[in-house]
Write a protein that holds these residues in place. Sequence first.
Motif, PDB file in Angstrom:
ATOM      1  N   ASP A  99       0.802  -1.192  -0.023  1.00  0.00           N
ATOM      2  CA  ASP A  99       0.077   0.037   0.027  1.00  0.00           C
ATOM      3  C   ASP A  99       0.743   1.066  -0.060  1.00  0.00           C
ATOM      4  N   LEU A 100       1.036   1.851  -1.266  1.00  0.00           N
ATOM      5  CA  LEU A 100       1.828   3.160  -1.233  1.00  0.00           C
ATOM      6  C   LEU A 100       0.785   4.418  -1.414  1.00  0.00           C
ATOM      7  N   TYR A 101      -0.583   4.202  -0.937  1.00  0.00           N
ATOM      8  CA  TYR A 101      -1.123   5.370  -1.405  1.00  0.00           C
ATOM      9  C   TYR A 101      -1.056   6.519  -0.321  1.00  0.00           C
ATOM     10  N   TRP A 102      -0.968   5.998   0.826  1.00  0.00           N
ATOM     11  CA  TRP A 102      -0.822   6.990   1.953  1.00  0.00           C
ATOM     12  C   TRP A 102       0.528   7.449   2.090  1.00  0.00           C
ATOM     13  N   ASP A 103       1.690   6.528   2.118  1.00  0.00           N
ATOM     14  CA  ASP A 103       2.814   6.992   2.408  1.00  0.00           C
ATOM     15  C   ASP A 103       3.901   5.941   1.615  1.00  0.00           C
ATOM     16  N   LYS A 104       4.833   6.366   1.122  1.00  0.00           N
ATOM     17  CA  LYS A 104       5.847   5.461   0.258  1.00  0.00           C
ATOM     18  C   LYS A 104       7.061   5.302   1.196  1.00  0.00           C
ATOM     19  N   ASP A 125       0.788 -24.039   3.978  1.00  0.00           N
ATOM     20  CA  ASP A 125      -0.278 -24.486   2.738  1.00  0.00           C
ATOM     21  C   ASP A 125      -1.467 -23.716   3.188  1.00  0.00           C
ATOM     22  N   LEU A 126      -1.249 -22.461   3.265  1.00  0.00           N
ATOM     23  CA  LEU A 126      -2.463 -21.510   3.713  1.00  0.00           C
ATOM     24  C   LEU A 126      -2.548 -20.687   2.539  1.00  0.00           C
ATOM     25  N   PRO A 127      -3.843 -19.981   2.320  1.00  0.00           N
ATOM     26  CA  PRO A 127      -3.882 -19.075   1.309  1.00  0.00           C
ATOM     27  C   PRO A 127      -3.562 -17.789   1.819  1.00  0.00           C
ATOM     28  N   LEU A 128      -3.303 -17.012   0.614  1.00  0.00           N
ATOM     29  CA  LEU A 128      -2.620 -15.623   0.958  1.00  0.00           C
ATOM     30  C   LEU A 128      -3.674 -14.396   0.654  1.00  0.00           C
ATOM     31  N   ILE A 129      -4.128 -13.536   1.567  1.00  0.00           N
ATOM     32  CA  ILE A 129      -5.134 -12.605   1.366  1.00  0.00           C
ATOM     33  C   ILE A 129      -4.419 -11.457   1.165  1.00  0.00           C
ATOM     34  N   VAL A 130      -4.424 -10.895  -0.203  1.00  0.00           N
ATOM     35  CA  VAL A 130      -3.409  -9.910  -0.633  1.00  0.00           C
ATOM     36  C   VAL A 130      -4.379  -8.335  -0.861  1.00  0.00           C
ATOM     37  N   HIS A 131      -3.792  -7.592  -0.081  1.00  0.00           N
ATOM     38  CA  HIS A 131      -4.361  -6.092  -0.258  1.00  0.00           C
ATOM     39  C   HIS A 131      -3.341  -5.157  -1.271  1.00  0.00           C
ATOM     40  N   CYS A 132      -3.700  -4.449  -2.066  1.00  0.00           N
ATOM     41  CA  CYS A 132      -2.965  -3.861  -3.093  1.00  0.00           C
ATOM     42  C   CYS A 132      -3.612  -2.362  -3.209  1.00  0.00           C
ATOM     43  N   ILE A 154      -6.383 -14.750  -2.490  1.00  0.00           N
ATOM     44  CA  ILE A 154      -7.369 -14.049  -2.826  1.00  0.00           C
ATOM     45  C   ILE A 154      -6.713 -12.713  -3.152  1.00  0.00           C
ATOM     46  N   PHE A 155      -6.962 -11.800  -4.240  1.00  0.00           N
ATOM     47  CA  PHE A 155      -6.552 -10.292  -4.380  1.00  0.00           C
ATOM     48  C   PHE A 155      -7.711  -9.674  -3.847  1.00  0.00           C
ATOM     49  N   HIS A 156      -7.621  -9.222  -2.730  1.00  0.00           N
ATOM     50  CA  HIS A 156      -8.644  -8.616  -1.875  1.00  0.00           C
ATOM     51  C   HIS A 156      -9.156  -7.316  -2.692  1.00  0.00           C
ATOM     52  N   SER A 157     -10.432  -7.060  -2.560  1.00  0.00           N
ATOM     53  CA  SER A 157     -11.123  -5.724  -2.976  1.00  0.00           C
ATOM     54  C   SER A 157     -10.437  -5.252  -4.354  1.00  0.00           C
ATOM     55  N   PHE A 158     -10.638  -6.122  -5.307  1.00  0.00           N
ATOM     56  CA  PHE A 158     -10.133  -5.950  -6.682  1.00  0.00           C
ATOM     57  C   PHE A 158     -10.969  -4.890  -7.396  1.00  0.00           C
TER      58      PHE A 158
END
Length: 262
Positions: A99-104, A125-132, A154-158
Amino acid sequence: MVNLIDTHTHLFAEEFDEDRELALIRATEAGVLRLFMPNIDDTSVEAMLALCNTHDGCYPMIGFHPTSVDADWKRRLAVVEQWLRSEQTFYGIGEVGMDLYWDKTYRNEQMLVLDEQIQWALEYDLPLIVHCREAYPELLEVLKPYAGTSLTGIFHSFTGTTEDAAQLLAYEGFMLGVNGVVTFKKSTLPEVLKEIPLERIVLETDSPYLAPVPYRGKRNESAYLVKVAEKLSEIYERPLSEIGLTTSENALKVFKKAEGSF
Protein backbone atom coordinates in the motif's frame (compact mmCIF):
# COMPACT_ATOMS: atom_id res chain seq x y z
CA MET A 1 -32.57 -17.41 1.14
CA VAL A 2 -29.20 -17.62 -0.61
CA ASN A 3 -26.24 -18.77 1.47
CA LEU A 4 -23.15 -16.58 1.08
CA ILE A 5 -19.58 -16.46 2.38
CA ASP A 6 -17.93 -13.21 3.41
CA THR A 7 -14.27 -13.87 2.63
CA HIS A 8 -13.04 -10.62 4.20
CA THR A 9 -14.54 -8.92 7.23
CA HIS A 10 -13.00 -7.16 10.23
CA LEU A 11 -15.90 -7.76 12.59
CA PHE A 12 -13.47 -7.73 15.52
CA ALA A 13 -12.68 -4.03 14.88
CA GLU A 14 -13.63 -1.41 17.44
CA GLU A 15 -16.34 -0.07 15.12
CA PHE A 16 -18.42 -3.09 16.20
CA ASP A 17 -17.84 -2.82 19.95
CA GLU A 18 -21.39 -1.60 20.58
CA ASP A 19 -23.30 -4.22 18.59
CA ARG A 20 -20.97 -7.05 17.49
CA GLU A 21 -23.36 -9.82 18.53
CA LEU A 22 -26.22 -8.14 16.71
CA ALA A 23 -24.07 -7.78 13.58
CA LEU A 24 -23.43 -11.53 13.70
CA ILE A 25 -27.15 -12.21 14.02
CA ARG A 26 -27.94 -9.86 11.13
CA ALA A 27 -25.37 -11.63 8.96
CA THR A 28 -26.90 -15.04 9.71
CA GLU A 29 -30.40 -13.75 9.02
CA ALA A 30 -29.19 -12.40 5.66
CA GLY A 31 -27.76 -15.81 4.74
CA VAL A 32 -24.11 -14.87 5.27
CA LEU A 33 -23.13 -17.94 7.24
CA ARG A 34 -19.32 -18.01 7.07
CA LEU A 35 -17.09 -15.07 7.95
CA PHE A 36 -13.36 -15.10 7.22
CA MET A 37 -11.42 -12.55 9.24
CA PRO A 38 -8.03 -11.24 8.14
CA ASN A 39 -5.82 -9.95 10.93
CA ILE A 40 -4.40 -6.42 10.75
CA ASP A 41 -1.17 -6.49 12.78
CA ASP A 42 0.34 -7.42 16.15
CA THR A 43 -2.18 -5.23 18.01
CA SER A 44 -5.34 -6.87 16.65
CA VAL A 45 -4.75 -10.62 17.04
CA GLU A 46 -6.24 -11.00 20.50
CA ALA A 47 -9.47 -9.17 19.65
CA MET A 48 -9.87 -11.26 16.50
CA LEU A 49 -9.32 -14.54 18.34
CA ALA A 50 -11.63 -13.54 21.18
CA LEU A 51 -14.38 -13.35 18.57
CA CYS A 52 -13.47 -16.28 16.33
CA ASN A 53 -12.76 -18.75 19.13
CA THR A 54 -16.20 -18.21 20.67
CA HIS A 55 -18.40 -18.15 17.55
CA ASP A 56 -19.06 -20.84 14.98
CA GLY A 57 -18.69 -19.72 11.40
CA CYS A 58 -15.91 -17.22 12.16
CA TYR A 59 -12.51 -18.13 10.75
CA PRO A 60 -9.37 -16.23 11.83
CA MET A 61 -6.37 -15.50 9.63
CA ILE A 62 -2.95 -14.20 10.62
CA GLY A 63 -0.89 -11.56 8.86
CA PHE A 64 0.62 -8.09 8.96
CA HIS A 65 -1.02 -5.33 6.93
CA PRO A 66 1.28 -3.20 4.74
CA THR A 67 0.13 0.09 6.27
CA SER A 68 1.30 -1.19 9.66
CA VAL A 69 4.89 -1.51 8.42
CA ASP A 70 6.90 1.12 10.29
CA ALA A 71 10.33 1.64 11.86
CA ASP A 72 9.59 -1.16 14.35
CA TRP A 73 8.37 -3.65 11.74
CA LYS A 74 10.84 -6.44 12.53
CA ARG A 75 9.76 -6.76 16.15
CA ARG A 76 6.08 -6.42 15.29
CA LEU A 77 6.25 -8.97 12.48
CA ALA A 78 7.99 -11.38 14.87
CA VAL A 79 5.00 -11.12 17.24
CA VAL A 80 2.66 -12.07 14.39
CA GLU A 81 4.93 -14.98 13.45
CA GLN A 82 4.79 -16.24 17.04
CA TRP A 83 1.02 -16.43 16.75
CA LEU A 84 1.31 -18.27 13.42
CA ARG A 85 3.60 -20.86 15.02
CA SER A 86 1.40 -21.26 18.10
CA GLU A 87 -1.24 -23.97 18.54
CA GLN A 88 -3.98 -21.62 17.37
CA THR A 89 -5.63 -22.66 14.10
CA PHE A 90 -5.57 -20.10 11.29
CA TYR A 91 -7.22 -20.38 7.89
CA GLY A 92 -5.11 -18.00 5.84
CA ILE A 93 -2.18 -15.59 5.82
CA GLY A 94 -3.60 -12.10 5.71
CA GLU A 95 -4.11 -9.34 5.41
CA VAL A 96 -0.80 -8.81 3.58
CA GLY A 97 0.30 -6.85 0.54
CA MET A 98 1.46 -3.44 -0.65
CA ASP A 99 0.00 0.00 0.00
CA LEU A 100 1.75 3.13 -1.27
CA TYR A 101 -1.38 5.30 -1.33
CA TRP A 102 -0.77 7.11 1.96
CA ASP A 103 2.97 6.87 2.36
CA LYS A 104 5.92 5.52 0.35
CA THR A 105 8.43 5.77 3.21
CA TYR A 106 8.54 2.05 3.89
CA ARG A 107 8.13 0.82 0.30
CA ASN A 108 11.12 -1.55 0.43
CA GLU A 109 10.23 -2.78 3.91
CA GLN A 110 6.67 -3.51 2.77
CA MET A 111 8.10 -5.65 -0.03
CA LEU A 112 10.29 -7.56 2.43
CA VAL A 113 7.38 -8.12 4.81
CA LEU A 114 5.17 -9.35 1.97
CA ASP A 115 7.85 -11.74 0.74
CA GLU A 116 8.30 -13.26 4.19
CA GLN A 117 4.57 -13.79 4.57
CA ILE A 118 4.35 -15.45 1.15
CA GLN A 119 6.89 -17.92 2.47
CA TRP A 120 4.68 -18.53 5.52
CA ALA A 121 1.73 -19.26 3.22
CA LEU A 122 3.75 -21.83 1.31
CA GLU A 123 5.17 -23.38 4.48
CA TYR A 124 1.74 -23.83 6.06
CA ASP A 125 -0.17 -24.44 2.82
CA LEU A 126 -2.50 -21.54 3.60
CA PRO A 127 -4.06 -19.04 1.19
CA LEU A 128 -2.65 -15.53 0.99
CA ILE A 129 -5.09 -12.61 1.36
CA VAL A 130 -3.53 -9.78 -0.65
CA HIS A 131 -4.22 -6.06 -0.27
CA CYS A 132 -2.85 -3.74 -2.97
CA ARG A 133 -3.34 0.00 -3.31
CA GLU A 134 -1.34 2.16 -5.69
CA ALA A 135 1.34 -0.52 -5.79
CA TYR A 136 0.67 -3.05 -8.55
CA PRO A 137 4.25 -2.93 -9.95
CA GLU A 138 5.74 -3.62 -6.52
CA LEU A 139 3.20 -6.35 -5.76
CA LEU A 140 3.88 -8.13 -9.04
CA GLU A 141 7.63 -7.82 -8.52
CA VAL A 142 7.39 -9.60 -5.17
CA LEU A 143 5.02 -12.25 -6.50
CA LYS A 144 6.97 -13.03 -9.67
CA PRO A 145 9.43 -15.57 -8.15
CA TYR A 146 6.45 -17.53 -6.83
CA ALA A 147 4.74 -18.02 -10.20
CA GLY A 148 4.29 -21.72 -10.76
CA THR A 149 4.37 -22.58 -7.05
CA SER A 150 1.44 -23.97 -5.04
CA LEU A 151 0.60 -20.47 -3.76
CA THR A 152 -3.13 -19.75 -3.56
CA GLY A 153 -5.23 -16.91 -2.24
CA ILE A 154 -7.42 -13.90 -2.90
CA PHE A 155 -6.56 -10.53 -4.40
CA HIS A 156 -8.78 -8.64 -2.00
CA SER A 157 -10.90 -5.63 -3.00
CA PHE A 158 -10.15 -5.87 -6.69
CA THR A 159 -10.93 -2.60 -8.47
CA GLY A 160 -8.46 -2.74 -11.35
CA THR A 161 -8.64 -2.84 -15.12
CA THR A 162 -9.08 -5.81 -17.42
CA GLU A 163 -5.30 -5.77 -17.88
CA ASP A 164 -4.74 -5.80 -14.11
CA ALA A 165 -7.12 -8.74 -13.80
CA ALA A 166 -5.27 -10.69 -16.48
CA GLN A 167 -1.95 -10.23 -14.66
CA LEU A 168 -3.41 -11.30 -11.34
CA LEU A 169 -5.42 -14.23 -12.69
CA ALA A 170 -2.24 -15.62 -14.27
CA TYR A 171 -1.74 -16.88 -10.71
CA GLU A 172 -4.12 -19.80 -11.17
CA GLY A 173 -4.65 -20.53 -7.49
CA PHE A 174 -6.05 -17.06 -6.83
CA MET A 175 -9.50 -15.52 -6.86
CA LEU A 176 -10.50 -11.85 -7.09
CA GLY A 177 -12.38 -10.47 -4.09
CA VAL A 178 -15.31 -8.21 -5.03
CA ASN A 179 -17.04 -5.97 -2.50
CA GLY A 180 -19.34 -2.95 -2.26
CA VAL A 181 -17.23 -0.90 -4.68
CA VAL A 182 -18.95 -2.78 -7.52
CA THR A 183 -22.23 -1.06 -6.56
CA PHE A 184 -20.84 2.49 -6.66
CA LYS A 185 -22.32 4.69 -9.37
CA LYS A 186 -18.98 5.70 -10.91
CA SER A 187 -17.31 2.29 -10.56
CA THR A 188 -15.86 0.82 -13.76
CA LEU A 189 -15.77 -2.61 -12.13
CA PRO A 190 -19.07 -3.89 -13.60
CA GLU A 191 -17.66 -3.55 -17.14
CA VAL A 192 -14.37 -5.17 -16.14
CA LEU A 193 -16.13 -8.10 -14.46
CA LYS A 194 -17.93 -8.94 -17.70
CA GLU A 195 -14.52 -10.06 -18.98
CA ILE A 196 -13.76 -12.17 -15.88
CA PRO A 197 -15.26 -15.64 -15.30
CA LEU A 198 -17.54 -15.86 -12.28
CA GLU A 199 -15.54 -18.96 -11.37
CA ARG A 200 -12.63 -16.68 -10.36
CA ILE A 201 -14.68 -14.38 -8.08
CA VAL A 202 -15.34 -14.47 -4.34
CA LEU A 203 -17.52 -12.11 -2.32
CA GLU A 204 -16.34 -9.90 0.53
CA THR A 205 -17.43 -6.85 2.48
CA ASP A 206 -14.18 -5.51 3.99
CA SER A 207 -16.45 -4.33 6.78
CA PRO A 208 -16.52 -1.90 8.48
CA TYR A 209 -15.30 -0.24 5.25
CA LEU A 210 -16.69 0.11 1.71
CA ALA A 211 -20.39 -0.29 2.41
CA PRO A 212 -22.37 -0.99 -0.77
CA VAL A 213 -25.18 1.15 -2.13
CA PRO A 214 -27.67 1.93 -0.54
CA TYR A 215 -25.54 1.97 2.64
CA ARG A 216 -22.59 3.84 1.17
CA GLY A 217 -21.01 6.21 3.67
CA LYS A 218 -22.24 4.18 6.63
CA ARG A 219 -20.44 1.45 8.54
CA ASN A 220 -20.35 -1.73 6.49
CA GLU A 221 -21.22 -5.14 7.92
CA SER A 222 -21.41 -8.71 6.65
CA ALA A 223 -25.21 -8.68 6.26
CA TYR A 224 -24.75 -6.17 3.42
CA LEU A 225 -22.92 -8.80 1.35
CA VAL A 226 -26.31 -9.59 -0.21
CA LYS A 227 -26.16 -6.26 -2.07
CA VAL A 228 -22.84 -7.27 -3.65
CA ALA A 229 -24.29 -10.62 -4.69
CA GLU A 230 -27.35 -8.92 -6.18
CA LYS A 231 -25.12 -6.64 -8.26
CA LEU A 232 -23.15 -9.64 -9.56
CA SER A 233 -26.44 -11.34 -10.46
CA GLU A 234 -27.21 -8.29 -12.60
CA ILE A 235 -23.72 -8.13 -14.17
CA TYR A 236 -23.45 -11.84 -15.00
CA GLU A 237 -27.15 -12.22 -15.81
CA ARG A 238 -27.40 -15.27 -13.57
CA PRO A 239 -29.84 -16.05 -10.74
CA LEU A 240 -28.86 -14.91 -7.27
CA SER A 241 -28.85 -18.54 -6.16
CA GLU A 242 -26.19 -19.35 -8.76
CA ILE A 243 -24.07 -16.37 -7.70
CA GLY A 244 -24.23 -17.61 -4.12
CA LEU A 245 -23.43 -21.21 -4.96
CA THR A 246 -20.56 -20.44 -7.33
CA THR A 247 -18.86 -17.81 -5.19
CA SER A 248 -19.17 -20.03 -2.11
CA GLU A 249 -17.62 -22.95 -4.00
CA ASN A 250 -14.84 -20.61 -5.10
CA ALA A 251 -14.24 -19.55 -1.48
CA LEU A 252 -13.94 -23.18 -0.40
CA LYS A 253 -11.40 -23.84 -3.13
CA VAL A 254 -9.26 -21.16 -1.48
CA PHE A 255 -9.98 -21.95 2.16
CA LYS A 256 -9.41 -25.69 1.90
CA LYS A 257 -8.65 -25.98 5.61
CA ALA A 258 -12.13 -24.66 6.45
CA GLU A 259 -14.00 -27.01 4.18
CA GLY A 260 -14.17 -29.83 6.71
CA SER A 261 -15.62 -27.52 9.33
CA PHE A 262 -18.61 -26.50 7.22
